[in-house]
Design a protein around this motif. Structure first.
Motif, mmCIF file in Angstrom:
data_model
loop_
_atom_site.group_PDB
_atom_site.id
_atom_site.type_symbol
_atom_site.label_atom_id
_atom_site.label_comp_id
_atom_site.label_asym_id
_atom_site.label_seq_id
_atom_site.Cartn_x
_atom_site.Cartn_y
_atom_site.Cartn_z
ATOM 1 N N ALA A 168 -2.860 2.756 9.632
ATOM 2 C CA ALA A 168 -1.363 2.923 9.850
ATOM 3 C C ALA A 168 -0.906 4.287 9.688
ATOM 4 O O ALA A 168 0.319 4.442 10.394
ATOM 5 C CB ALA A 168 -0.532 1.897 9.039
ATOM 6 N N ASP A 169 -1.427 5.357 9.051
ATOM 7 C CA ASP A 169 -0.659 6.477 8.908
ATOM 8 C C ASP A 169 -1.209 7.608 9.994
ATOM 9 O O ASP A 169 -0.863 8.551 9.996
ATOM 10 C CB ASP A 169 -1.031 7.276 7.384
ATOM 11 C CG ASP A 169 -2.621 7.307 7.321
ATOM 12 O OD1 ASP A 169 -3.179 6.968 8.089
ATOM 13 O OD2 ASP A 169 -2.656 7.971 6.251
ATOM 14 N N ILE A 171 0.901 -1.124 0.015
ATOM 15 C CA ILE A 171 -0.058 -0.047 0.002
ATOM 16 C C ILE A 171 0.688 1.224 -0.106
ATOM 17 O O ILE A 171 0.600 2.159 -0.798
ATOM 18 C CB ILE A 171 -0.863 0.116 0.964
ATOM 19 C CG1 ILE A 171 -1.799 -1.345 1.358
ATOM 20 C CG2 ILE A 171 -2.025 1.163 1.165
ATOM 21 C CD1 ILE A 171 -2.505 -1.605 0.092
ATOM 22 N N GLY A 172 2.048 1.221 0.824
ATOM 23 C CA GLY A 172 2.901 2.434 0.845
ATOM 24 C C GLY A 172 3.592 2.644 -0.587
ATOM 25 O O GLY A 172 3.491 3.881 -1.075
ATOM 26 N N ARG A 173 3.749 1.482 -1.138
ATOM 27 C CA ARG A 173 4.604 1.732 -2.625
ATOM 28 C C ARG A 173 3.340 2.362 -3.666
ATOM 29 O O ARG A 173 3.658 3.362 -4.084
ATOM 30 C CB ARG A 173 5.020 0.235 -2.984
ATOM 31 C CG ARG A 173 6.201 -0.245 -2.335
ATOM 32 C CD ARG A 173 6.943 -1.562 -3.287
ATOM 33 N NE ARG A 173 5.966 -2.525 -3.252
ATOM 34 C CZ ARG A 173 5.978 -3.441 -2.438
ATOM 35 N NH1 ARG A 173 6.747 -3.427 -1.379
ATOM 36 N NH2 ARG A 173 5.239 -4.520 -2.610
ATOM 37 N N THR A 205 -5.370 7.073 0.802
ATOM 38 C CA THR A 205 -5.208 5.434 1.094
ATOM 39 C C THR A 205 -3.880 5.297 2.241
ATOM 40 O O THR A 205 -3.148 5.991 2.013
ATOM 41 C CB THR A 205 -4.856 5.201 -0.218
ATOM 42 O OG1 THR A 205 -5.585 5.526 -1.246
ATOM 43 C CG2 THR A 205 -4.755 3.521 -0.207
ATOM 44 N N ALA A 206 -4.406 4.466 3.061
ATOM 45 C CA ALA A 206 -3.152 3.978 4.040
ATOM 46 C C ALA A 206 -3.466 2.487 4.311
ATOM 47 O O ALA A 206 -4.351 2.067 4.139
ATOM 48 C CB ALA A 206 -3.411 4.842 5.452
ATOM 49 N N PRO A 207 -2.259 1.939 4.819
ATOM 50 C CA PRO A 207 -2.315 0.739 5.146
ATOM 51 C C PRO A 207 -3.279 0.284 6.059
ATOM 52 O O PRO A 207 -3.693 1.324 6.936
ATOM 53 C CB PRO A 207 -0.852 0.160 5.522
ATOM 54 C CG PRO A 207 -0.094 1.319 5.158
ATOM 55 C CD PRO A 207 -0.996 2.609 4.964
ATOM 56 N N PRO A 208 -3.792 -0.956 6.387
ATOM 57 C CA PRO A 208 -4.445 -1.292 7.460
ATOM 58 C C PRO A 208 -4.044 -0.852 8.888
ATOM 59 O O PRO A 208 -2.949 -0.566 8.993
ATOM 60 C CB PRO A 208 -4.824 -2.954 7.492
ATOM 61 C CG PRO A 208 -4.265 -3.122 6.274
ATOM 62 C CD PRO A 208 -3.165 -2.232 5.687
ATOM 63 N N PRO A 209 -4.972 -0.874 9.936
ATOM 64 C CA PRO A 209 -4.329 -0.676 11.497
ATOM 65 C C PRO A 209 -3.283 -1.284 11.796
ATOM 66 O O PRO A 209 -3.261 -2.371 11.683
ATOM 67 C CB PRO A 209 -5.652 -0.590 12.250
ATOM 68 C CG PRO A 209 -6.829 -0.438 11.278
ATOM 69 C CD PRO A 209 -6.348 -1.014 9.913
ATOM 70 N N ALA A 210 -2.365 -0.650 12.400
ATOM 71 C CA ALA A 210 -1.333 -1.416 13.170
ATOM 72 C C ALA A 210 -1.786 -2.645 13.886
ATOM 73 O O ALA A 210 -1.049 -3.667 14.036
ATOM 74 C CB ALA A 210 -0.271 -0.646 14.103
ATOM 75 N N THR A 211 -3.031 -2.578 14.318
ATOM 76 C CA THR A 211 -3.378 -3.545 15.229
ATOM 77 C C THR A 211 -3.883 -4.646 14.485
ATOM 78 O O THR A 211 -4.117 -5.885 14.894
ATOM 79 C CB THR A 211 -4.442 -3.251 16.412
ATOM 80 O OG1 THR A 211 -5.510 -2.435 15.307
ATOM 81 C CG2 THR A 211 -4.097 -2.389 17.316
#
Length: 552
Positions: A408-409, A246-248, A258-264
């Motif tokens: 995650a952001d 997702i970051g790439r 747009t951001a990756p899923p939650p860190a949890t």
């Protein structure tokens, strides 16, 4: 599943009146499909019905809706997902255009004896005209779209978003470079299967410059894009770095929401944060910037999307139902129970190993749970996954970010509880319009209900260059309603409908007599989008539908 209609269509048919044949009811009969080819599309004059349970497609106009903010699904705490969402409206009200403000009165002249009043007035008029022209030029400069960016048109009017639904909408006209609709376009939703577009782009990027896709890789990607295969998405997520994908892609495509899923919940690819505006950017990249082999592969598969996804969900809601072709679609759903779609076998894919952690992979990357299981009738098994359709399994709705977890952001929280249903893709010749409609529905909403709501929203949008299907929308009655290749229960099963879904009816014909009290009759409705028939008994209309014409 709670919230669904409890009535089921009867399997038995009563005898017809004297001189008429008898047979079994079509929708719930235990007979197997006989393999007959579907009938051709019959012609008919198109009738319109208004009022009651029937709605004409041309009359799906929006009405004032109460604000969505503060809505809380039943049984949720104050941290529930509905709290604080922006209102689901079509944007600010239209205001009448106005010109420049009336000029101030000219300054007084020096008096009768001065002799310079005309010159002073001329200087004042010259200054006023010059200033007006300068302001107009400056306004035109800022109104023009920057390179690579779209200019917003006026907000859509009459967008049909129910009060209980949170919607993010963006419709982009590629011919004019403008948005024809924007509603909460920057509001973040969990992506569900829409993230599979980014997974596919990430995989294909590594195959440059030849883009020669190996056979097994091609099978995985085709299954993931055409039939929304979750196993393939989980395979790529584990193989290619999970959240790093997702970051790439967000960096490469310029995605701001747009951001990756939650860190949890790092393994939940369906919990990627996504907006309607970013979804449009993804399609614009694929269509206008991606290498030709990448564009042709992705869009070619989206144009061949199967009605039944590989997990048993009917994925022809929204774009495929609201508009006639050509269209290409990538759909997403999360938190629902499948109606057991049987229209086709989906797209075969290589087998993949189960993910290392249990409970991470049910439809669209959600945690396992009863609402993520397949419920297939006609004697097939009904599977119930362990846990609940919330992060961490049963009982974890409010903990670990279950109700509204920050991605995650660290940006705005993403609702992980309410049912999500998204339709995205292109419509019209040359992929003229890009459509993205992301929605959240109250917790416990049946799939057929959300399916119909989303199709209604999509159909109310101003989408350039599209053709809309003709007919009358009618809600179905009961569960397990089957569409048949002909007006008899001995014909092949085309598909099984989601419970309570609305269907488009173009015409009626006589066929096998069906009885399911309190309704009975021999009239069958032709559904052009399924190319099949359903008895009007299971449309709750008895022996016919008012003002719907006979098939020719």
């Amino acid at each position: 599943m709670h919230g669904e209609t409890s009535g089921e269509a009867s399997d038995e048919a009563t005898s017809r009146p004297s001189g008429q044949a008898s047979g079994q009811a079509s929708d719930q009969a235990p007979d197997e499909a006989k393999g007959q080819a579907p009938d051709g599309v019959p012609g008919a004059a198109r009738g319109d019905v208004s009022g009651g349970a029937l709605r004409d497609t041309a009359h799906r106009t929006g009405a004032p809706r109460r604000p969505e903010g503060g809505h809380e699904p039943p049984g949720r705490s104050g941290a529930a997902a509905g709290a604080g969402h922006p209102p689901a409206t079509a944007g600010p009200a239209h205001r009448p255009a106005t010109g420049p403000a009336d000029p101030p009165p000219p300054p007084p002249g020096p008096g009768p004896s001065g002799g310079s009043a005309p010159a002073s007035r001329h200087r004042w008029l010259f200054a006023m005209v010059t200033g007006t022209v300068a302001l107009a030029l400056l306004g035109a400069f800022f109104a023009a779209p920057a390179h690579g960016r779209a200019r917003d048109a006026a907000p859509a009017s009459g967008v049909d978003v129910p009060a209980e639904v949170t919607a993010g909408i963006a419709v982009f006209d590629r011919r004019t470079g403008t948005f024809t609709a924007r509603v909460n376009a920057d509001h973040r939703f969990r992506s569900a299967s829409i993230v599979k577009l980014l997974l596919a782009l990430d995989v294909l990027r590594d195959l440059a410059p030849a883009y020669d896709i190996p056979g097994e890789e091609r099978a995985r990607l085709e299954a993931m894009l055409r039939s929304s295969d979750d196993d393939q998405a989980s395979h790529y997520w584990a193989e290619r770095g999970g959240s790093a994908i997702i970051g790439r892609m967000a960096s490469r495509l310029g995605l701001t929401g747009t951001a990756p899923p939650p860190a949890t919940h790092p393994g939940f690819w369906g919990y990627t944060a996504l907006t309607a505006a970013d979804t449009v950017r993804i399609y614009r990249y694929i269509l206008d910037e991606a290498p030709v082999p990448v564009r042709e592969f992705i869009m070619g598969n989206l144009r061949r999307a199967t009605r039944c996804a590989n997990d048993g969900f009917d994925q022809y809601f929204g774009i495929p139902s609201a508009f006639d072709g050509p269209w290409a679609a990538k759909q997403g759903w999360s938190g629902f129970t499948s109606g057991g779609c049987t229209a086709d076998a989906g797209t075969p894919a290589p087998a993949v190993a189960a993910p290392a952690r249990g409970g991470e992979r049910t439809p669209d990357g959600d945690a396992g749970g009863p609402r993520g299981a397949d419920h297939v009738r006609d004697g097939n098994a009904v599977n119930h996954a362990a846990g609940a359709d919330q992060p961490g399994g049963a009982g974890d709705a409010a903990g670990s970010g279950g109700a509204g977890a920050a991605p995650a952001d660290g940006g705005d929280p993403v609702d992980l509880v309410r049912e999500a249903l998204h339709t995205t893709g292109t419509v019209g010749r040359g992929d003229r319009a890009i459509v993205a409609v992301l929605t959240l529905h109250p917790d416990g909403t049946p799939y057929g209900t959300a399916y119909s709501r989303l199709t209604r929203i999509a159909g109310s949008l101003e989408v350039p260059g599209v053709r809309r299907p003709s007919g009358t929308w009618v809600p179905t009655r009961g569960e397990g309603v089957r569409v048949r290749a002909a007006a008899t229960t001995s014909s092949a099963v085309v598909t099984t409908l989601p419970a309570g879904v609305e269907v488009l009816v173009s015409c009626l014909r006589r066929g096998q007599w069906i009885s399911d009290p309190p309704h009975a009759g021999d009239r069958w409705a032709y559904l052009p989008q399924y190319r099949g028939y359903v008895t009007t008994v299971h449309l709750g209309a008895g022996n016919g539908l008012p003002d719907v014409p006979d098939c020719s």
